[in-house]
Design an enzyme around this catalytic site. Structure first.
Site, PDB file in Angstrom:
ATOM      1  N   SER A 110      64.343  59.815  47.981  1.00 23.52           N
ATOM      2  CA  SER A 110      64.760  59.973  46.585  1.00 23.52           C
ATOM      3  C   SER A 110      64.383  61.373  46.140  1.00 23.52           C
ATOM      4  O   SER A 110      63.417  61.955  46.647  1.00 23.52           O
ATOM      5  CB  SER A 110      64.022  58.949  45.728  1.00 23.52           C
ATOM      6  OG  SER A 110      64.082  59.324  44.369  1.00 23.52           O
ATOM      7  N   SER A 111      65.128  61.909  45.159  1.00 20.17           N
ATOM      8  CA  SER A 111      64.846  63.278  44.726  1.00 20.17           C
ATOM      9  C   SER A 111      63.481  63.411  44.054  1.00 20.17           C
ATOM     10  O   SER A 111      62.989  64.532  43.900  1.00 20.17           O
ATOM     11  CB  SER A 111      65.945  63.771  43.783  1.00 20.17           C
ATOM     12  OG  SER A 111      66.061  62.927  42.670  1.00 20.17           O
ATOM     13  N   CYS A 112      62.845  62.295  43.675  1.00 12.48           N
ATOM     14  CA  CYS A 112      61.531  62.404  43.027  1.00 12.48           C
ATOM     15  C   CYS A 112      60.412  62.717  44.021  1.00 12.48           C
ATOM     16  O   CYS A 112      59.258  62.859  43.627  1.00 12.48           O
ATOM     17  CB  CYS A 112      61.203  61.165  42.224  1.00 12.48           C
ATOM     18  SG  CYS A 112      60.906  59.734  43.238  1.00 12.48           S
ATOM     19  N   TYR A 139      55.926  55.922  43.715  1.00 14.03           N
ATOM     20  CA  TYR A 139      57.176  55.774  44.473  1.00 14.03           C
ATOM     21  C   TYR A 139      57.389  56.984  45.379  1.00 14.03           C
ATOM     22  O   TYR A 139      57.768  56.848  46.543  1.00 14.03           O
ATOM     23  CB  TYR A 139      58.320  55.638  43.463  1.00 14.03           C
ATOM     24  CG  TYR A 139      59.688  55.444  44.046  1.00 14.03           C
ATOM     25  CD1 TYR A 139      60.046  54.253  44.662  1.00 14.03           C
ATOM     26  CD2 TYR A 139      60.653  56.447  43.963  1.00 14.03           C
ATOM     27  CE1 TYR A 139      61.315  54.071  45.181  1.00 14.03           C
ATOM     28  CE2 TYR A 139      61.928  56.271  44.470  1.00 14.03           C
ATOM     29  CZ  TYR A 139      62.247  55.084  45.081  1.00 14.03           C
ATOM     30  OH  TYR A 139      63.507  54.907  45.587  1.00 14.03           O
ATOM     31  N   LYS A 143      57.818  57.197  49.457  1.00 10.89           N
ATOM     32  CA  LYS A 143      59.030  57.733  50.085  1.00 10.89           C
ATOM     33  C   LYS A 143      58.713  58.945  50.976  1.00 10.89           C
ATOM     34  O   LYS A 143      59.343  59.133  52.014  1.00 10.89           O
ATOM     35  CB  LYS A 143      60.057  58.103  49.011  1.00 10.89           C
ATOM     36  CG  LYS A 143      60.720  56.880  48.369  1.00 10.89           C
ATOM     37  CD  LYS A 143      61.554  56.126  49.401  1.00 10.89           C
ATOM     38  CE  LYS A 143      62.300  54.953  48.827  1.00 10.89           C
ATOM     39  NZ  LYS A 143      63.087  54.245  49.856  1.00 10.89           N
ATOM     40  N   HIS A 182      67.308  52.458  35.177  1.00 11.84           N
ATOM     41  CA  HIS A 182      67.430  53.910  35.021  1.00 11.84           C
ATOM     42  C   HIS A 182      68.234  54.210  33.759  1.00 11.84           C
ATOM     43  O   HIS A 182      68.810  53.321  33.130  1.00 11.84           O
ATOM     44  CB  HIS A 182      68.117  54.510  36.245  1.00 11.84           C
ATOM     45  CG  HIS A 182      67.257  54.474  37.469  1.00 11.84           C
ATOM     46  ND1 HIS A 182      67.385  53.522  38.438  1.00 11.84           N
ATOM     47  CD2 HIS A 182      66.229  55.269  37.868  1.00 11.84           C
ATOM     48  CE1 HIS A 182      66.491  53.726  39.382  1.00 11.84           C
ATOM     49  NE2 HIS A 182      65.773  54.778  39.069  1.00 11.84           N
TER      50      HIS A 182
HETATM   51  O1  GFB Z   1      66.637  57.371  34.834  1.00 12.64           O
HETATM   52  P1  GFB Z   1      65.221  57.468  34.431  1.00 12.64           P
HETATM   53  O2  GFB Z   1      64.539  56.189  34.073  1.00 12.64           O
HETATM   54  O3  GFB Z   1      64.369  58.097  35.609  1.00 12.64           O
HETATM   55  O4  GFB Z   1      65.078  58.458  33.168  1.00 12.64           O
HETATM   56  P2  GFB Z   1      63.871  59.527  36.135  1.00 12.64           P
HETATM   57  C1  GFB Z   1      65.710  59.709  33.129  1.00 12.64           C
HETATM   58  C2  GFB Z   1      65.512  60.348  31.768  1.00 12.64           C
HETATM   59  O5  GFB Z   1      66.268  59.607  30.793  1.00 12.64           O
HETATM   60  C3  GFB Z   1      64.069  60.383  31.261  1.00 12.64           C
HETATM   61  C4  GFB Z   1      65.467  59.352  29.648  1.00 12.64           C
HETATM   62  O6  GFB Z   1      63.853  61.622  30.595  1.00 12.64           O
HETATM   63  C5  GFB Z   1      64.053  59.230  30.245  1.00 12.64           C
HETATM   64  O7  GFB Z   1      63.066  59.397  29.233  1.00 12.64           O
HETATM   65  N1  GFB Z   1      65.954  58.179  28.934  1.00 12.64           N
HETATM   66  C6  GFB Z   1      66.506  58.199  27.684  1.00 12.64           C
HETATM   67  C7  GFB Z   1      65.936  56.896  29.362  1.00 12.64           C
HETATM   68  N2  GFB Z   1      66.796  56.959  27.291  1.00 12.64           N
HETATM   69  C8  GFB Z   1      66.480  56.122  28.312  1.00 12.64           C
HETATM   70  C9  GFB Z   1      66.570  54.706  28.497  1.00 12.64           C
HETATM   71  O8  GFB Z   1      67.005  53.947  27.620  1.00 12.64           O
HETATM   72  N3  GFB Z   1      66.155  54.219  29.706  1.00 12.64           N
HETATM   73  C10 GFB Z   1      65.658  55.019  30.701  1.00 12.64           C
HETATM   74  N4  GFB Z   1      65.284  54.478  31.869  1.00 12.64           N
HETATM   75  N5  GFB Z   1      65.515  56.365  30.527  1.00 12.64           N
HETATM   76  C11 GFB Z   1      63.234  58.029  38.120  1.00 12.64           C
HETATM   77  C12 GFB Z   1      61.979  57.773  38.890  1.00 12.64           C
HETATM   78  O9  GFB Z   1      62.946  59.078  37.290  1.00 12.64           O
HETATM   79  O10 GFB Z   1      64.322  58.429  38.913  1.00 12.64           O
HETATM   80  C13 GFB Z   1      62.212  57.017  40.116  1.00 12.64           C
HETATM   81  O11 GFB Z   1      61.037  57.157  38.040  1.00 12.64           O
HETATM   82  C14 GFB Z   1      63.429  57.471  40.876  1.00 12.64           C
HETATM   83  O12 GFB Z   1      61.081  57.121  40.920  1.00 12.64           O
HETATM   84  C15 GFB Z   1      64.618  57.660  39.984  1.00 12.64           C
HETATM   85  O13 GFB Z   1      63.174  58.662  41.551  1.00 12.64           O
HETATM   86  C16 GFB Z   1      65.820  58.221  40.718  1.00 12.64           C
HETATM   87  O14 GFB Z   1      65.013  60.350  36.620  1.00 12.64           O
HETATM   88  O15 GFB Z   1      62.987  60.214  35.143  1.00 12.64           O
END
Ligand code: GFB
Length: 314
Positions: A110-112, A139, A143, A182
């Protein structure tokens, strides 16, 4: 071609997930036999069960799409689940695959895995050059261990096993639970529900300024089959679309697809996560794969699919 899929038996580990499901759909176009096994058949965190099942099944190749995944909040809230389950799944499968003499394994990261402040776009060799983003370090560590374990079998035993690093993914079969999903499925659901109820606003987490790159899971699956057929090498390969948007821009696109222009408000008690993670996919592009669909079209397809699956009305 490095690996001819014709008449090969390929185990898609994690076929009930969004990525595994996409890989099964893509492999259906190849002349191979697709093997799947649900948790009722083999529990992937159970070492003995994985060993017994793989020794009996003996596939020619494995696409390792099984993982405990989730959005920023789930990653932050459940560190043990994300670290322990992912370490177990990958260690169990890779060691059992070695004992069962599996010719090809494609491990998915994963890119993280990259440092929080990696150079942008992020090249493969940025791995392990700086501190991780704290919300998903559990995570990421799991990975990174998976990539290193895949490389270790290649180094110690000459296994032709490889790893791919997908960027943020979306598409049919995604998780729409607002606490654990996500951002993309979360916002599709939030805008849809606001439209149905006539709510004037949609709440976004964080500031809306972080940048993310999104790839449709069916495009990822196409790239994975391409790599399984054509790539043999020690280094992992980035798989991205090459296009990044701010979370605010993503919300505006989703509002347009759903057809509801709610006011955006921002919940600053929720984390932003990493400020930017655009991957450098030039190695993959130079090998000959560059087929990511435009983001808006991918979101529209995903929304249609979600409406069909849930029976909701647009
Ligand atoms: O997709 P996301 O949960 O994961 O959040 P990451 C991406 C961005 O969207 C963050 C914002 O800046 C969140 O604060 N965001 C805005 C929201 N509104 C929302 C919402 O309603 N729900 C969610 N979930 N986010 C993950 C990693 O990081 O990416 C994992 O935690 C994995 O490990 C995955 O690598 C691909 O991109 O920040």
């Amino acid at each position: 071609m490095t690996f001819d899929l014709r008449r090969k038996r390929i185990w898609v580990a994690g076929h009930r997930g969004m990525v595994g499901g996409a890989v099964v759909r893509r492999l259906a176009a190849e002349e191979c036999e697709i093997i799947t096994a649900g948790r009722d058949v083999v529990d992937l965190v159970d070492q003995a069960a994985v060993k017994t099942w793989l020794t009996q099944t003996r596939p020619d190749a494995i696409i390792l799409a099984a993982a405990k995944v989730g959005g920023i909040k789930a990653n932050n809230d459940f560190p043990v689940d994300f670290l322990y389950q992912n370490l177990m799944i990958e260690a169990n499968i890779l060691q059992a695959a070695h004992e069962a003499d599996v010719e090809r394994v494609l491990f998915l990261g994963s890119s993280c895995i990259y440092p929080k402040f990696a150079p942008q776009p992020i090249p493969e060799d940025a791995l392990l050059t700086g501190p991780l983003e704290p919300t998903n370090e559990w995570y990421a560590i799991a990975k990174i261990a998976g990539i290193k374990l895949t490389q270790a079998y290649r180094t110690q035993y000459g296994r032709d096993w490889i790893s791919a690093m997908p960027t943020n993914l979306y598409g049919p079969g995604d998780n729409y639970d607002l606490n654990s999903s996500h951002v993309l499925p979360a916002l599709l659901r939030k805008f849809h529900e606001a439209k149905v109820s006539g709510a004037p606003e949609v709440v976004l987490w964080g500031s809306g300024t972080p940048l993310r790159e999104f790839l449709h899971c069916d495009d990822l699956a196409d790239a994975l089959v391409f790599l399984l057929k054509n790539y043999s090498g020690y280094e992992h390969v980035n798989v991205g679309s090459g296009v990044e948007v701010t979370i605010r821009e993503l919300a505006e696109t989703i509002a347009d697809v759903v057809g509801y222009a709610a006011e955006l408000t921002f919940d600053s008690t929720k984390p932003d996560g990493t400020p930017r993670k655009l991957m450098d996919s030039s190695r993959l592009n130079a090998m000959g794969w560059n087929r990511a669909r435009p983001l808006r079209a991918g979101i529209a397809q995903t929304y249609d699919d979600w409406l069909q699956q849930t029976g909701a009305k647009a």
